[in-house]
Every structure is written in structure tokens, then in C-alpha cells.
Design a protein around this motif. Structure first.
Motif, PDB file in Angstrom:
ATOM      1  N   LEU A  96       0.831  -1.200   0.000  1.00  0.00           N
ATOM      2  CA  LEU A  96       0.000   0.000   0.000  1.00  0.00           C
ATOM      3  C   LEU A  96       0.868   1.254   0.000  1.00  0.00           C
ATOM      4  O   LEU A  96       0.616   2.187  -0.771  1.00  0.00           O
ATOM      5  N   HIS A  97       1.894   1.296   0.846  1.00  0.00           N
ATOM      6  CA  HIS A  97       2.815   2.445   0.851  1.00  0.00           C
ATOM      7  C   HIS A  97       3.408   2.659  -0.545  1.00  0.00           C
ATOM      8  O   HIS A  97       3.470   3.781  -1.048  1.00  0.00           O
ATOM      9  N   GLN A  98       3.862   1.564  -1.159  1.00  0.00           N
ATOM     10  CA  GLN A  98       4.506   1.673  -2.474  1.00  0.00           C
ATOM     11  C   GLN A  98       3.515   2.111  -3.542  1.00  0.00           C
ATOM     12  O   GLN A  98       3.825   2.964  -4.372  1.00  0.00           O
ATOM     13  N   ALA A  99       2.321   1.546  -3.529  1.00  0.00           N
ATOM     14  CA  ALA A  99       1.310   1.919  -4.519  1.00  0.00           C
ATOM     15  C   ALA A  99       0.925   3.390  -4.368  1.00  0.00           C
ATOM     16  O   ALA A  99       0.755   4.099  -5.367  1.00  0.00           O
ATOM     17  N   HIS A 100       0.806   3.852  -3.139  1.00  0.00           N
ATOM     18  CA  HIS A 100       0.468   5.262  -2.909  1.00  0.00           C
ATOM     19  C   HIS A 100       1.599   6.168  -3.388  1.00  0.00           C
ATOM     20  O   HIS A 100       1.346   7.214  -4.012  1.00  0.00           O
ATOM     21  N   ALA A 101       2.835   5.788  -3.140  1.00  0.00           N
ATOM     22  CA  ALA A 101       3.975   6.571  -3.624  1.00  0.00           C
ATOM     23  C   ALA A 101       4.005   6.595  -5.154  1.00  0.00           C
ATOM     24  O   ALA A 101       4.255   7.652  -5.763  1.00  0.00           O
ATOM     25  N   ASP A 102       3.733   5.461  -5.780  1.00  0.00           N
ATOM     26  CA  ASP A 102       3.695   5.404  -7.245  1.00  0.00           C
ATOM     27  C   ASP A 102       2.588   6.293  -7.792  1.00  0.00           C
ATOM     28  O   ASP A 102       2.762   6.988  -8.800  1.00  0.00           O
ATOM     29  N   TYR A 103       1.435   6.290  -7.114  1.00  0.00           N
ATOM     30  CA  TYR A 103       0.310   7.123  -7.536  1.00  0.00           C
ATOM     31  C   TYR A 103       0.672   8.609  -7.428  1.00  0.00           C
ATOM     32  O   TYR A 103       0.427   9.388  -8.352  1.00  0.00           O
ATOM     33  N   GLN A 104       1.279   9.003  -6.321  1.00  0.00           N
ATOM     34  CA  GLN A 104       1.674  10.399  -6.144  1.00  0.00           C
ATOM     35  C   GLN A 104       2.705  10.816  -7.186  1.00  0.00           C
ATOM     36  O   GLN A 104       2.635  11.923  -7.729  1.00  0.00           O
ATOM     37  N   THR A 105       3.643   9.935  -7.477  1.00  0.00           N
ATOM     38  CA  THR A 105       4.661  10.237  -8.485  1.00  0.00           C
ATOM     39  C   THR A 105       4.014  10.448  -9.848  1.00  0.00           C
ATOM     40  O   THR A 105       4.344  11.401 -10.561  1.00  0.00           O
ATOM     41  N   LEU A 106       3.095   9.581 -10.209  1.00  0.00           N
ATOM     42  CA  LEU A 106       2.398   9.736 -11.484  1.00  0.00           C
ATOM     43  C   LEU A 106       1.632  11.052 -11.519  1.00  0.00           C
ATOM     44  O   LEU A 106       1.704  11.796 -12.495  1.00  0.00           O
ATOM     45  N   CYS A 107       0.895  11.346 -10.455  1.00  0.00           N
ATOM     46  CA  CYS A 107       0.050  12.549 -10.435  1.00  0.00           C
ATOM     47  C   CYS A 107       0.871  13.828 -10.601  1.00  0.00           C
ATOM     48  O   CYS A 107       0.391  14.792 -11.200  1.00  0.00           O
ATOM     49  N   ARG A 108       2.103  13.829 -10.115  1.00  0.00           N
ATOM     50  CA  ARG A 108       2.955  15.013 -10.277  1.00  0.00           C
ATOM     51  C   ARG A 108       3.310  15.261 -11.741  1.00  0.00           C
ATOM     52  O   ARG A 108       3.667  16.368 -12.102  1.00  0.00           O
ATOM     53  N   THR A 109       3.205  14.235 -12.575  1.00  0.00           N
ATOM     54  CA  THR A 109       3.578  14.383 -13.986  1.00  0.00           C
ATOM     55  C   THR A 109       2.373  14.673 -14.881  1.00  0.00           C
ATOM     56  O   THR A 109       2.557  15.001 -16.051  1.00  0.00           O
ATOM     57  N   LEU A 110       1.165  14.542 -14.337  1.00  0.00           N
ATOM     58  CA  LEU A 110      -0.037  14.682 -15.159  1.00  0.00           C
ATOM     59  C   LEU A 110      -0.428  16.152 -15.340  1.00  0.00           C
ATOM     60  O   LEU A 110      -0.123  16.990 -14.499  1.00  0.00           O
ATOM     61  N   PRO A 111      -1.120  16.441 -16.434  1.00  0.00           N
ATOM     62  CA  PRO A 111      -1.665  17.794 -16.595  1.00  0.00           C
ATOM     63  C   PRO A 111      -2.613  18.112 -15.442  1.00  0.00           C
ATOM     64  O   PRO A 111      -3.154  17.214 -14.790  1.00  0.00           O
ATOM     65  N   TRP A 112      -2.849  19.399 -15.208  1.00  0.00           N
ATOM     66  CA  TRP A 112      -3.670  19.792 -14.062  1.00  0.00           C
ATOM     67  C   TRP A 112      -5.133  19.441 -14.224  1.00  0.00           C
ATOM     68  O   TRP A 112      -5.891  19.414 -13.255  1.00  0.00           O
ATOM     69  N   SER A 113      -5.579  19.143 -15.449  1.00  0.00           N
ATOM     70  CA  SER A 113      -6.973  18.795 -15.688  1.00  0.00           C
ATOM     71  C   SER A 113      -7.056  17.482 -16.456  1.00  0.00           C
ATOM     72  O   SER A 113      -6.273  17.234 -17.370  1.00  0.00           O
ATOM     73  N   VAL A 114      -8.016  16.665 -16.085  1.00  0.00           N
ATOM     74  CA  VAL A 114      -8.232  15.395 -16.790  1.00  0.00           C
ATOM     75  C   VAL A 114      -8.641  15.670 -18.233  1.00  0.00           C
ATOM     76  O   VAL A 114      -8.151  15.043 -19.164  1.00  0.00           O
ATOM     77  N   GLU A 115      -9.553  16.601 -18.409  1.00  0.00           N
ATOM     78  CA  GLU A 115     -10.050  16.979 -19.738  1.00  0.00           C
ATOM     79  C   GLU A 115      -9.290  18.208 -20.232  1.00  0.00           C
ATOM     80  O   GLU A 115      -8.843  19.023 -19.429  1.00  0.00           O
ATOM     81  N   PRO A 116      -9.159  18.374 -21.550  1.00  0.00           N
ATOM     82  CA  PRO A 116      -8.536  19.600 -22.046  1.00  0.00           C
ATOM     83  C   PRO A 116      -9.344  20.827 -21.605  1.00  0.00           C
ATOM     84  O   PRO A 116     -10.565  20.850 -21.729  1.00  0.00           O
ATOM     85  N   LEU A 117      -8.648  21.804 -21.039  1.00  0.00           N
ATOM     86  CA  LEU A 117      -9.297  23.033 -20.596  1.00  0.00           C
ATOM     87  C   LEU A 117      -8.393  24.221 -20.903  1.00  0.00           C
ATOM     88  O   LEU A 117      -7.166  24.095 -20.865  1.00  0.00           O
ATOM     89  N   PRO A 118      -9.007  25.354 -21.192  1.00  0.00           N
ATOM     90  CA  PRO A 118      -8.182  26.542 -21.427  1.00  0.00           C
ATOM     91  C   PRO A 118      -7.583  27.029 -20.114  1.00  0.00           C
ATOM     92  O   PRO A 118      -8.140  26.794 -19.040  1.00  0.00           O
ATOM     93  N   GLY A 119      -6.493  27.708 -20.217  1.00  0.00           N
ATOM     94  CA  GLY A 119      -5.892  28.311 -19.031  1.00  0.00           C
ATOM     95  C   GLY A 119      -6.549  29.652 -18.762  1.00  0.00           C
ATOM     96  O   GLY A 119      -7.551  30.007 -19.383  1.00  0.00           O
ATOM     97  N   TRP A 120      -5.987  30.406 -17.837  1.00  0.00           N
ATOM     98  CA  TRP A 120      -6.472  31.757 -17.559  1.00  0.00           C
ATOM     99  C   TRP A 120      -5.290  32.597 -17.109  1.00  0.00           C
ATOM    100  O   TRP A 120      -4.308  32.077 -16.585  1.00  0.00           O
TER     101      TRP A 120
END
Length: 131
Positions: free
Chosen positions: A25-49
């Protein structure tokens, strides 16, 4: 020391399978956090502001660049890791061991102790090195 005695550094006597589940569980959570740091801020394409310009300093704060959204591969990996975190969390929290400690503060102490148990942390280090 008999087979049923717990070592002094392990007053709760956690079973190995529970410690292994917690380490995974610790490892899976760390892997999830690592992935999330690399993802765009929005799941769907959205304009910035645009940000806000401070009237005296001209410093721009806030604002966002446009988000391209997640690729299908990113979305699938995020879902896979989140499902794994959820599955392992359920496995740890519903393990038969938890019927042993008395409900109340002792149970909370035991759950917290499992998270930082030396065997769990050693296993996480071993998992991370193997990856």
C-alpha cells in the motif's frame, strides 16, 4: 522465546501478510503520487487563464497554462494505480488481525504502528530498489 511471543520491538505482533499488504500500500500510494505530479492539471482539455498583476510591483500571481488533458494511457495508468491503492487499503483495513486489538485508542495506536513498522518500511525500501 516461544513461537507465540512477540519480540520487544514488535509489541503488536503483526502477521507477515498484513505487514506485506501495508508495504505494498505504501509503495502503490507513492507510485500514484509520483504519477500525479507528472499529469496535466486537468483530466479533460481546458483553457488556461491569466494571472493577476499586482498594481504596485507588476508581479503576476495565479493563472494557469492550458491543460491538454490526460492521454488515454495516462488516464488508464491513473485509474490502475488508484484502483490498486483502494484495493490494498481495503485489504489492510479489513484484515482479520484487526479483530484482535480492543476497539478504541489501542486499536488506533496499532494501526498507526503498522504504518511505520520497521519490517514494513524495510519492505518498501526493498520494493523501491527492485522497481
Amino acid at each position: 522465546m516461544s513461537e507465540n511471543d512477540t519480540p520487544p520491538n514488535d509489541p503488536y505482533g503483526f502477521p507477515d501478510d498484513l505487514k506485506q499488504l501495508q508495504a505494498r500500500l505504501h509503495q502503490a500510494h507513492a507510485d500514484y503520487q509520483t504519477l500525479c505530479r507528472t499529469l496535466p492539471w486537468s483530466v479533460e482539455p481546458l483553457p488556461g487563464w491569466p494571472g493577476t498583476v499586482h498594481p504596485h510591483t507588476g508581479e503576476v500571481t495565479g493563472g494557469r497554462e492550458p491543460s491538454p488533458g490526460y492521454t488515454p494511457e495516462q488516464a488508464a495508468e491513473e485509474k490502475r494505480l488508484w484502483d490498486l491503492v483502494r484495493e490494498l487499503s481495503i485489504g489492510v483495513s479489513t484484515h482479520p488481525y484487526w479483530a484482535t486489538p480492543e476497539r478504541g485508542p489501542e486499536l488506533v495506536k496499532a494501526r498507526m504502528a503498522l504504518k511505520t513498522h520497521q519490517d514494513v518500511l524495510a519492505a518498501v525500501t526493498g520494493l523501491a530498489e527492485a522497481a
